[in-house]
Design a protein around this motif. Structure first.
Motif, PDB file in Angstrom:
ATOM      1  N   ASP A 204       0.792  -1.226   0.000  1.00 52.40           N
ATOM      2  CA  ASP A 204       0.000   0.000   0.000  1.00 52.40           C
ATOM      3  C   ASP A 204       0.823   1.273   0.000  1.00 52.40           C
ATOM      4  O   ASP A 204       0.350   2.307  -0.441  1.00 52.40           O
ATOM      5  CB  ASP A 204      -0.932   0.026   1.210  1.00 52.40           C
ATOM      6  N   LEU A 205       2.004   1.231   0.574  1.00 58.59           N
ATOM      7  CA  LEU A 205       2.796   2.442   0.500  1.00 58.59           C
ATOM      8  C   LEU A 205       4.291   2.164   0.557  1.00 58.59           C
ATOM      9  O   LEU A 205       4.719   1.134   1.067  1.00 58.59           O
ATOM     10  CB  LEU A 205       2.398   3.459   1.577  1.00 58.59           C
ATOM     11  N   VAL A 206       5.039   3.082  -0.019  1.00 57.51           N
ATOM     12  CA  VAL A 206       6.492   2.996  -0.025  1.00 57.51           C
ATOM     13  C   VAL A 206       7.017   4.124   0.854  1.00 57.51           C
ATOM     14  O   VAL A 206       6.610   5.268   0.702  1.00 57.51           O
ATOM     15  CB  VAL A 206       7.033   3.141  -1.456  1.00 57.51           C
ATOM     16  N   VAL A 207       7.862   3.759   1.810  1.00 56.68           N
ATOM     17  CA  VAL A 207       8.421   4.768   2.705  1.00 56.68           C
ATOM     18  C   VAL A 207       9.828   5.121   2.238  1.00 56.68           C
ATOM     19  O   VAL A 207      10.643   4.225   2.002  1.00 56.68           O
ATOM     20  CB  VAL A 207       8.455   4.260   4.161  1.00 56.68           C
ATOM     21  N   ILE A 208      10.087   6.404   2.075  1.00 53.48           N
ATOM     22  CA  ILE A 208      11.440   6.844   1.747  1.00 53.48           C
ATOM     23  C   ILE A 208      11.922   7.765   2.863  1.00 53.48           C
ATOM     24  O   ILE A 208      11.264   8.740   3.190  1.00 53.48           O
ATOM     25  CB  ILE A 208      11.480   7.593   0.400  1.00 53.48           C
ATOM     26  N   MET A 209      13.036   7.396   3.483  1.00 52.22           N
ATOM     27  CA  MET A 209      13.590   8.224   4.548  1.00 52.22           C
ATOM     28  C   MET A 209      14.799   8.966   3.990  1.00 52.22           C
ATOM     29  O   MET A 209      15.658   8.367   3.359  1.00 52.22           O
ATOM     30  CB  MET A 209      14.021   7.359   5.716  1.00 52.22           C
ATOM     31  N   ALA A 210      14.852  10.255   4.260  1.00 52.88           N
ATOM     32  CA  ALA A 210      15.930  11.034   3.683  1.00 52.88           C
ATOM     33  C   ALA A 210      16.645  11.843   4.759  1.00 52.88           C
ATOM     34  O   ALA A 210      16.067  12.152   5.798  1.00 52.88           O
ATOM     35  CB  ALA A 210      15.374  11.973   2.610  1.00 52.88           C
ATOM     36  N   GLY A 211      17.893  12.156   4.486  1.00 57.78           N
ATOM     37  CA  GLY A 211      18.648  12.979   5.422  1.00 57.78           C
ATOM     38  C   GLY A 211      20.142  12.863   5.202  1.00 57.78           C
ATOM     39  O   GLY A 211      20.592  12.204   4.267  1.00 57.78           O
ATOM     40  N   TYR A 212      20.895  13.519   6.092  1.00 51.61           N
ATOM     41  CA  TYR A 212      22.351  13.424   6.028  1.00 51.61           C
ATOM     42  C   TYR A 212      22.779  11.989   6.282  1.00 51.61           C
ATOM     43  O   TYR A 212      22.185  11.295   7.104  1.00 51.61           O
ATOM     44  CB  TYR A 212      22.978  14.303   7.106  1.00 51.61           C
ATOM     45  N   LYS A 213      23.860  11.581   5.611  1.00 50.32           N
ATOM     46  CA  LYS A 213      24.267  10.185   5.698  1.00 50.32           C
ATOM     47  C   LYS A 213      24.632   9.759   7.118  1.00 50.32           C
ATOM     48  O   LYS A 213      24.144   8.743   7.608  1.00 50.32           O
ATOM     49  CB  LYS A 213      25.448   9.932   4.753  1.00 50.32           C
ATOM     50  N   ASP A 214      25.467  10.541   7.786  1.00 39.45           N
ATOM     51  CA  ASP A 214      25.935  10.098   9.103  1.00 39.45           C
ATOM     52  C   ASP A 214      24.782  10.011  10.092  1.00 39.45           C
ATOM     53  O   ASP A 214      24.688   9.083  10.885  1.00 39.45           O
ATOM     54  CB  ASP A 214      27.043  11.020   9.620  1.00 39.45           C
ATOM     55  N   LYS A 215      23.848  10.978  10.005  1.00 41.27           N
ATOM     56  CA  LYS A 215      22.742  10.976  10.961  1.00 41.27           C
ATOM     57  C   LYS A 215      21.770   9.831  10.690  1.00 41.27           C
ATOM     58  O   LYS A 215      21.253   9.220  11.616  1.00 41.27           O
ATOM     59  CB  LYS A 215      21.999  12.308  10.892  1.00 41.27           C
ATOM     60  N   ILE A 216      21.524   9.560   9.402  1.00 42.38           N
ATOM     61  CA  ILE A 216      20.645   8.431   9.059  1.00 42.38           C
ATOM     62  C   ILE A 216      21.278   7.125   9.541  1.00 42.38           C
ATOM     63  O   ILE A 216      20.604   6.269  10.107  1.00 42.38           O
ATOM     64  CB  ILE A 216      20.394   8.374   7.526  1.00 42.38           C
ATOM     65  N   ASP A 217      22.590   6.995   9.342  1.00 39.11           N
ATOM     66  CA  ASP A 217      23.272   5.780   9.786  1.00 39.11           C
ATOM     67  C   ASP A 217      23.119   5.590  11.283  1.00 39.11           C
ATOM     68  O   ASP A 217      22.860   4.484  11.759  1.00 39.11           O
ATOM     69  CB  ASP A 217      24.758   5.839   9.418  1.00 39.11           C
ATOM     70  N   ARG A 218      23.271   6.694  12.035  1.00 39.36           N
ATOM     71  CA  ARG A 218      23.140   6.593  13.488  1.00 39.36           C
ATOM     72  C   ARG A 218      21.701   6.222  13.854  1.00 39.36           C
ATOM     73  O   ARG A 218      21.458   5.408  14.728  1.00 39.36           O
ATOM     74  CB  ARG A 218      23.561   7.904  14.154  1.00 39.36           C
ATOM     75  N   PHE A 219      20.755   6.827  13.163  1.00 33.71           N
ATOM     76  CA  PHE A 219      19.331   6.547  13.391  1.00 33.71           C
ATOM     77  C   PHE A 219      19.057   5.055  13.193  1.00 33.71           C
ATOM     78  O   PHE A 219      18.397   4.406  14.017  1.00 33.71           O
ATOM     79  CB  PHE A 219      18.520   7.392  12.413  1.00 33.71           C
ATOM     80  N   PHE A 220      19.589   4.496  12.111  1.00 36.76           N
ATOM     81  CA  PHE A 220      19.366   3.078  11.830  1.00 36.76           C
ATOM     82  C   PHE A 220      20.004   2.190  12.881  1.00 36.76           C
ATOM     83  O   PHE A 220      19.473   1.135  13.219  1.00 36.76           O
ATOM     84  CB  PHE A 220      19.901   2.711  10.445  1.00 36.76           C
ATOM     85  N   SER A 221      21.154   2.606  13.406  1.00 37.79           N
ATOM     86  CA  SER A 221      21.780   1.759  14.407  1.00 37.79           C
ATOM     87  C   SER A 221      21.051   1.886  15.752  1.00 37.79           C
ATOM     88  O   SER A 221      21.074   0.968  16.560  1.00 37.79           O
ATOM     89  CB  SER A 221      23.270   2.080  14.547  1.00 37.79           C
ATOM     90  N   ASP A 222      20.351   3.017  15.956  1.00 35.40           N
ATOM     91  CA  ASP A 222      19.582   3.182  17.195  1.00 35.40           C
ATOM     92  C   ASP A 222      18.266   2.414  17.153  1.00 35.40           C
ATOM     93  O   ASP A 222      17.727   2.038  18.185  1.00 35.40           O
ATOM     94  CB  ASP A 222      19.255   4.668  17.428  1.00 35.40           C
ATOM     95  N   VAL A 223      17.717   2.250  15.971  1.00 37.32           N
ATOM     96  CA  VAL A 223      16.419   1.576  15.842  1.00 37.32           C
ATOM     97  C   VAL A 223      16.625   0.249  15.122  1.00 37.32           C
ATOM     98  O   VAL A 223      16.635   0.198  13.905  1.00 37.32           O
ATOM     99  CB  VAL A 223      15.419   2.440  15.055  1.00 37.32           C
ATOM    100  N   PRO A 224      16.808  -0.808  15.888  1.00 31.43           N
ATOM    101  CA  PRO A 224      17.042  -2.101  15.236  1.00 31.43           C
ATOM    102  C   PRO A 224      15.801  -2.503  14.443  1.00 31.43           C
ATOM    103  O   PRO A 224      14.691  -2.237  14.846  1.00 31.43           O
ATOM    104  CB  PRO A 224      17.281  -3.054  16.408  1.00 31.43           C
TER     105      PRO A 224
END
Lengths: 340, 146
Positions: A204-224
């Motif tokens: 039903d939907l496609v999620v695209i997350m955008a942002g600075y690379k380092d911050k997105i990387d940290r976000f992904f490591s914080d949210v398993p």
């Protein structure tokens, strides 16, 4: 299904629902093949031209190529996704099964590298290929998702998710949703709902997350669990000065202006200086620079009319000269970080 | 007795795909869908409980089907209907309304006759289900709002 075969049941009920709310139809001649993998001969020919023409996908990809400068890696990924969906469609036609792929994405890169534009195009591509029913892009940030008091977040997030259904949910600066250092932050709830939706309502939907690379990387490591639910991590590199000049030319063309040859050189010089300055935002900076150029150009013409009561030619109206560019503050020595 | 009201009431119950197709038709016309539920089947009961908020600015019917599913989960033995409003005349007007969920067993209505003056008879329709208190009709649990 012809209208004569049976009385009309009303709008929406006459059409075959699988076509509107599925991923393309199984061709009628293959409808009663039990197990297409085993029963159909391997050398059976599949109509390719129809599928390609129906989706008009070539046009969309060509436009992407034409209107976006550089970004080769990004274009390659869009093309790969398009290819997969197209092949899926053809497989569907002869009755082969195919799971809808995970198409959630993360776009990382500095400001002005074209993330939002590509997201718009992605919606269009996925719509043309029948993956998304609408292909519209709903662009949100933390404020639109996270509530301000207990019990506010879930309905708020749900409303946004519903609005994005059938299209793309583009979350700009996605890492702001969740703040690790504050465990009472309501962003947690949003992240959980997003995760659930990304898993269960993939169609039903496609999620695209955008942002600075380092911050997105940290976000992904914080949210398993978030990173693994995103199928495509696409990095948007900064543009080189040649590419920026090309972007400027495209923008000027679209606005029906032109540079004189000297202005062309002056603008290259301008870009080189501007890129060394802080807060340089790639494509966006180029757009702003052009807006200011148009202003100075207009101002120059105004002065000319005031002083000499001159008549203006069409050439005057469309030509931006080197002087217009040299008037920029970037050429001011006081503002050049290297000399001041 | 199977309750019939709204559009398509004499057709079989719509499947989720058909619900989606109908809602999409409404959305494509610029109308706003809304999900409502009740456990009082009386035909004169026009004010049903609203589930969540009316859904303006939707593009895709999947969101409405999603809410219908949530409402079914919370109120399995209730009547649930989708109402689609057309605001183009300056007020919210029902353009399309159909039932999307009904209790497994619908006991129907009794007809009361009241003899009054001069052999005149007044008729009253009485729902068997509505004789139990609100929330415990149709053996379901209490209603849960959206």
């Amino acid at each position: 299904m012809s209208a004569d075969a049976r009385p009309s049941l009303g709008p929406g009920l006459d059409e075959r629902v699988e076509d509107r709310f599925g991923r393309g139809l199984v061709d009628e001649s293959f409808a009663d093949v039990g197990d297409p993998l085993a029963d159909l001969p391997d050398d059976l020919l599949v109509e390719v031209a129809d599928a390609v023409r129906d989706t008009a996908i070539r046009d969309v990809l060509a436009r992407l190529d034409e209107e976006l400068v550089a970004l080769h890696e990004v274009k390659r990924r869009v093309r790969e996704v398009a290819a997969l969906l197209l092949v899926d469609r053809m497989r569907r036609k002869i009755g082969l099964d195919s799971e809808p792929p995970t198409l959630h994405m993360s776009f990382t890169g500095n400001p002005g590298t074209g993330k939002t534009t590509v997201a718009q195009r992605m919606g269009e591509v996925l719509h043309k290929l029948g993956y998304l029913r609408k292909g519209h892009v709903v662009s949100v940030s933390r404020d639109d998702l996270v509530g301000q008091y207990v019990g506010h977040t879930a309905p708020k997030t749900r409303e946004v998710l519903k609005r994005a259904m059938g299209g793309v949910l583009f979350i700009d600066e996605a890492y702001h949703i969740y703040r690790v250092d504050n465990e009472r932050d309501y962003g947690q709830e949003t992240v959980e709902m997003l995760l659930q939706m990304m898993e269960n309502d993939r169609a039903d939907l496609v999620v695209i997350m955008a942002g600075y690379k380092d911050k997105i990387d940290r976000f992904f490591s914080d949210v398993p669990g978030l990173s693994s639910r995103i199928g495509h991590h696409i990095d948007f590199p900064d543009y080189s000065s040649d590419e920026l000049a090309q972007i400027a030319r495209l923008m000027l063309d679209r606005q029906q202006y032109r540079f004189t040859p000297e202005a062309e050189e002056a603008f290259a010089d301008y870009l080189a200086r501007r890129m060394r300055q802080p807060r340089f935002a790639n494509g966006r900076s180029v757009r702003n620079a052009l807006d200011r150029l148009r202003m100075r150009h207009a101002n120059r013409l105004w002065d000319a009319i005031d002083h000499d009561d001159a008549t203006l030619s069409k050439g005057d109206l469309v030509t931006i000269t080197a002087d217009d560019i040299h008037a920029s503050r970037v050429f001011d020595f006081a503002h050049d970080p290297e000399t001041s | 007795m199977r309750i019939t009201q709204g559009t398509f009431s004499y057709l079989d119950d719509l499947t989720d795909e058909q619900i989606a197709a109908q809602v999409q038709y409404g959305i494509d016309n610029g109308w706003a869908p809304q999900v409502e539920f009740t456990d009082d089947p009386h035909p004169r009961n026009v004010y049903w409980h609203i589930w969540g908020l009316p859904m303006f600015d939707l593009q895709d019917a999947a969101a409405v089907v999603h809410e219908v599913k949530r409402c079914r989960e919370a109120n399995p033995d209730h009547y649930i209907r989708v109402t689609i409003y057309d605001a183009s005349r300056g007020r919210q007007t029902t353009a399309l309304q159909f039932i999307v969920n009904r209790p497994a067993h619908e006991p129907g209505f009794g007809l009361d006759r009241q003899e009054t003056h001069d052999r005149v008879i007044r008729y009253t329709l009485r729902s068997y289900a509505a004789q139990a208190p609100h929330g415990s009709r149709y053996d379901g649990e209490g209603p849960i709002g959206g």
